[in-house]
Design a protein around this motif. Sequence first.
Motif, mmCIF file in Angstrom:
data_model
loop_
_atom_site.group_PDB
_atom_site.id
_atom_site.type_symbol
_atom_site.label_atom_id
_atom_site.label_comp_id
_atom_site.label_asym_id
_atom_site.label_seq_id
_atom_site.Cartn_x
_atom_site.Cartn_y
_atom_site.Cartn_z
ATOM 1 N N VAL A 151 1.875 6.557 -7.451
ATOM 2 C CA VAL A 151 0.562 6.988 -7.845
ATOM 3 C C VAL A 151 1.249 8.394 -7.718
ATOM 4 C CG1 VAL A 151 -1.478 7.958 -7.767
ATOM 5 C CG2 VAL A 151 -0.493 5.559 -7.267
ATOM 6 N N HIS A 152 1.700 9.463 -5.115
ATOM 7 C CA HIS A 152 1.889 10.375 -5.483
ATOM 8 C C HIS A 152 3.208 10.876 -6.722
ATOM 9 C CE1 HIS A 152 1.572 13.618 -3.510
ATOM 10 N NE2 HIS A 152 3.022 13.937 -3.288
ATOM 11 N N THR A 160 0.965 4.142 -3.100
ATOM 12 C CA THR A 160 0.502 4.893 -2.508
ATOM 13 C C THR A 160 1.843 6.339 -3.273
ATOM 14 O OG1 THR A 160 -0.330 4.550 -0.730
ATOM 15 C CG2 THR A 160 -0.019 6.756 -1.178
ATOM 16 N N CYS A 161 2.764 5.843 -2.670
ATOM 17 C CA CYS A 161 3.906 6.745 -3.215
ATOM 18 C C CYS A 161 4.620 6.786 -4.700
ATOM 19 C CB CYS A 161 5.275 6.415 -2.669
ATOM 20 S SG CYS A 161 6.121 6.213 -0.777
ATOM 21 N N ILE A 211 0.754 -1.161 0.340
ATOM 22 C CA ILE A 211 0.007 -0.274 -0.128
ATOM 23 C C ILE A 211 1.199 1.603 -0.171
ATOM 24 C CG2 ILE A 211 -1.701 1.347 1.275
ATOM 25 C CD1 ILE A 211 -2.940 -1.439 2.124
ATOM 26 N N ILE A 212 1.828 1.207 0.979
ATOM 27 C CA ILE A 212 2.637 2.773 0.739
ATOM 28 C C ILE A 212 3.082 2.647 -0.789
ATOM 29 C CG2 ILE A 212 4.930 3.451 1.861
ATOM 30 C CD1 ILE A 212 3.775 2.442 4.346
#
Length: 110
Positions: free
Chosen positions: A103-104, A100-101, A96-97
């Motif tokens: 995508v960000h 998220t990174c 998940i981390i």
Amino acid sequence: MALGVLNSQVKSSLSGSAFLDHTSIEEREPPPPLRSYLCLTIFTCFCPAYPINIVALIFSIMSRNSYDHGDYDGSRRLGRNALYVAVASIFIGLVIIVVTCVVHFTSEGF
């Protein structure tokens, strides 16, 4: 009265003869060590996979309760389940981390 205590310590063998159970008179074996992985499951509560973290924590607490009641096999089984769920929680949290990174930092307007 003493005869009733003695009868609980006498066991019969397969051939039918009775022998005295010396393990009940002498000092018994110490219980196996507790492996509930409570510290690991508390650590996993900081990972972003929340429902799975709580399941690992519940397995760990159930393992401690089984150990306190003398159910050492059940404690070992629940502790192993707590370990597996905690490791899965850490893995899912890391995924998940990373997602998220990615995508960000790959979006155009960050």
